[in-house]
Design an enzyme around this catalytic site. Structure first.
Site, PDB file in Angstrom:
ATOM      1  N   TYR A 248       0.836  -1.162  -0.028  1.00  0.00           N
ATOM      2  CA  TYR A 248      -0.049  -0.007   0.039  1.00  0.00           C
ATOM      3  C   TYR A 248       1.070   1.278  -0.044  1.00  0.00           C
ATOM      4  CZ  TYR A 248      -4.078  -2.905   0.836  1.00  0.00           C
ATOM      5  OH  TYR A 248      -5.256  -3.483   0.744  1.00  0.00           O
ATOM      6  N   HIS A 431     -16.354  -4.652  -3.392  1.00  0.00           N
ATOM      7  CA  HIS A 431     -14.801  -4.747  -3.425  1.00  0.00           C
ATOM      8  C   HIS A 431     -14.470  -6.035  -2.588  1.00  0.00           C
ATOM      9  CE1 HIS A 431     -10.399  -4.139  -3.509  1.00  0.00           C
ATOM     10  NE2 HIS A 431     -10.626  -4.225  -2.206  1.00  0.00           N
TER      11      HIS A 431
END
Length: 617
Positions: A248, A431
């Site tokens: 990330y 998602h």
């Protein structure tokens, strides 16, 4: 007019007829107009099955083909389509380069497999096109469908260019046909050496392509784009993607200097060319700090859970993208607020990078492009997270073909966090990570189930569009929203834990709504004491308090899998009822009951109507 003749040998063939409407069957011979000869009909009068003739307009208007996707650049294969919701009918146009002796195969399957597929097989003969409605069994053997539910309206093959137009109903009530719905459709296609023949196995040499699309898009006008609209990008600063499975990446930057409030009215992903395989999803978080406060600069890998103290204020999502997503247009009623003297310019760009092959030296400048106007709309828009917390308390046992993870946004949260008149949800982005197969969000009011907010029965983690809803869903204080993900771990031999890694799992619905309120996160996980009780009953290890280790120690028998499923569906939950600053709304959220459903919604009738019936003696 075009006459579509069904025949067990030739499928569907187009022949020209002028101002003449008829239905031919055994024993019925309407007289022809003077300009038409029936000499060619003698062949068909001897066929032992009923013949039906279907008439359709020739040269279907190009206006109906509103949508387009390129399927294969090598063969110039392009799919265009249009939708008639009144007739529950979808119209297709296929164009491709098809050489002499080649055929074209096009169709659908649940998740892109060649087996169990609903296929249209197109062949050419003397400049004309014929069409057969077929399907494949589990051994890739092509079968002719007893009911030919695809109607060819026109077809031409000239100078090695094939153009075919045909249509069908959304749901033909034929078990061999794929039921087209509003979720993801896996389109498969191939140009073959000779049209595939029914009864034969599709050769392994046939290269079958796959394209994911949403075929049944809502028929909505595009929102207004004011003439003063301009754009800016929030992008990674040419970073080097780490040689790690999951990263990330965080980058703190600033929005443009705007002396007055503006509205974002559209945004889209900007992906570095060639990096499509690496960039999984992107979010831009606005930092909720005083405009005079300086947020510490940062450009590097983020932490797996939570944010560093100096970045804790960067939580409000103002833009998002995921694999397969196209541009999102905000409705005329709302825009995302930026600029002016009362809002900070600082934002945090977060890009989820997936690098399972551990490639090195790959540069990335991906991010999100925003389009902005000074013409303010009536409401500020917001994005809210529904579903499951990002925690390893939620897990999926190995070897499961369909295991459901439910995440709750409960009435106790919405009653104190939503404005008195509620909110209106206009778009939704479902998602999950790699095991997600089906995702949906149900809406309840006082225990009564209302129409679903969103559903994708053939969900793919590689195609996570932000989808505009056909209607704005009105959610009131006290309503409940339950997001469920159906996951498959059939090919996994160990437990799949919830978490941030691509090999871990998530279950989220990012809903886009107006007017903006302080509720940013409304998600749940199983309550700690309930999970610990399950571990005791499942004979999990007592040598560690670590949740992951305890899950991994369980011998996942069918009875234990069933017990875990019931635990997630009925046990008390822990709630995240959070503001954009990450602070929970007042209340005790560690142990809450799941919403009681007093009146489930009945499944709507499909209203199936046979499109082109083929009577078999």
């Amino acid at each position: 007019m075009n006459c579509i003749i069904l025949n067990s040998n030739i499928g569907l063939t187009v022949g020209s007829i002028t101002n003449f409407k008829c239905v031919l069957s055994l024993g019925i011979k309407p007289g022809p107009p003077p300009s038409l000869s029936f000499s060619s009909m003698a062949t068909f009068s001897s066929v032992s099955i009923t013949l039906l003739v279907f008439f359709a307009q020739t040269g279907t208007s190009l206006e109906i083909f509103k949508y387009k996707v390129e399927l294969d650049v090598n063969t110039n294969l392009v799919l265009r389509w249009g939708i008639d919701y009144n007739m529950a009918r979808i119209y297709f146009e296929l164009s491709a380069t098809v050489l002499p002796g080649q055929g074209l195969m096009f169709g659908f399957s649940d998740y892109g497999d060649v087996t169990g597929a609903d296929l249209v097989v197109l062949g050419t003969h003397f400049g004309k096109v014929n069409l057969k409605d077929c399907w494949t069994d589990k051994n890739r053997i092509l079968r002719m469908d007893f009911r030919q539910n695809y109607a060819l309206t026109s077809g031409e093959w000239r100078n090695n260019k094939l153009l075919a137009r045909f249509h069908r109903r959304f749901d033909t009530c034929d078990p061999m046909d794929y039921a087209i719905d509003t979720g993801t459709t896996h389109v498969i296609f191939a140009v073959t050496q000779g049209p595939p023949q029914p009864g034969q196995q599709l050769p392994s040499s046939v290269k079958v392509g796959l394209q994911r699309v949403q075929l049944l898009k809502p028929d909505l006008p595009q929102p207004d784009i004011p003439p003063d609209t301009w754009s800016f990008d929030i992008l990674n600063p040419n970073i080097t993607i780490p040689a790690r499975d999951t990263t990330y990446w965080w980058f703190v930057t600033q929005l443009p200097q705007l002396p007055t409030k503006n509205h974002v009215i559209q945004y889209e992903g900007v992906i570095t060319k060639g990096n499509e395989e690496f960039v999984h999803h992107i979010e831009v978080f606005h930092c909720q700090v005083d405009p005079l406060v300086k947020v510490t600069s940062y450009n590097g890998p983020g932490m797996a859970e939570g944010k560093s103290p100096e970045l804790e204020a960067c939580r409000e999502v103002i833009g998002a993208w995921a694999m397969g997503a196209s541009a999102i247009y905000l409705p005329n009623e709302a825009g995302t607020a930026i600029g002016g003297p009362h809002l900070s310019r600082y934002v945090l760009l977060e890009v989820h990078l997936n690098n399972p092959k551990l490639k090195t030296g790959v540069k990335d400048s991906s991010g999100i492009r925003f389009r902005v106007t000074r013409h303010l709309r009536p409401y500020d828009s917001g994005i809210m997270e529904l579903g499951l917390e990002y925690t390893n308390k939620m897990a999926i046992p190995p070897g499961q073909s369909a295991f459901t993870l439910p995440g709750y946004c409960i009435p106790e949260c919405t009653s104190i966090a939503l404005p008195p008149n509620g909110i209106r949800i206009y778009a939704s982005q479902l998602h999950t990570h790699l095991t997600g197969k089906r995702v949906f969000t149900k809406h309840f009011r006082a225990g009564i189930e209302l129409p679903e907010l969103n559903r994708d029965n053939h969900y793919s983690p590689h195609f996570q569009e932000i989808r505009t809803l056909p209607r704005h869903v009105h959610v009131l204080p006290g309503d409940a929203l339950v997001t469920s993900c159906v996951d498959s771990t059939a090919n996994r031999s160990s437990i799949t834990l919830g978490g941030f890694s691509i090999r871990e799992e998530m279950c989220v619905n990012y809903v886009h709504y107006y007017p903006r309120c302080q509720l940013e996160v409304c998600k749940s996980s199983v309550a700690d004491h309930s999970l610990h009780r399950f571990f005791q009953l499942a004979n999990a290890t007592q040598n560690s308090d670590d949740v992951a280790e305890r899950y991994k120690s369980v011998d996942w028998t069918p009875s234990k899998v069933a017990s875990l499923q019931k635990l997630y569906q009925h046990a008390p939950i822990s709630m995240q009822c959070n503001t954009s600053s990450g602070v929970r709304f007042p209340g005790y959220w560690s142990t809450k009951s799941v919403p009681r459903i007093l009146l489930p919604r009945k499944s709507a009738s499909t209203g199936c109507v046979k499109d082109i019936p083929w009577v078999i003696p």
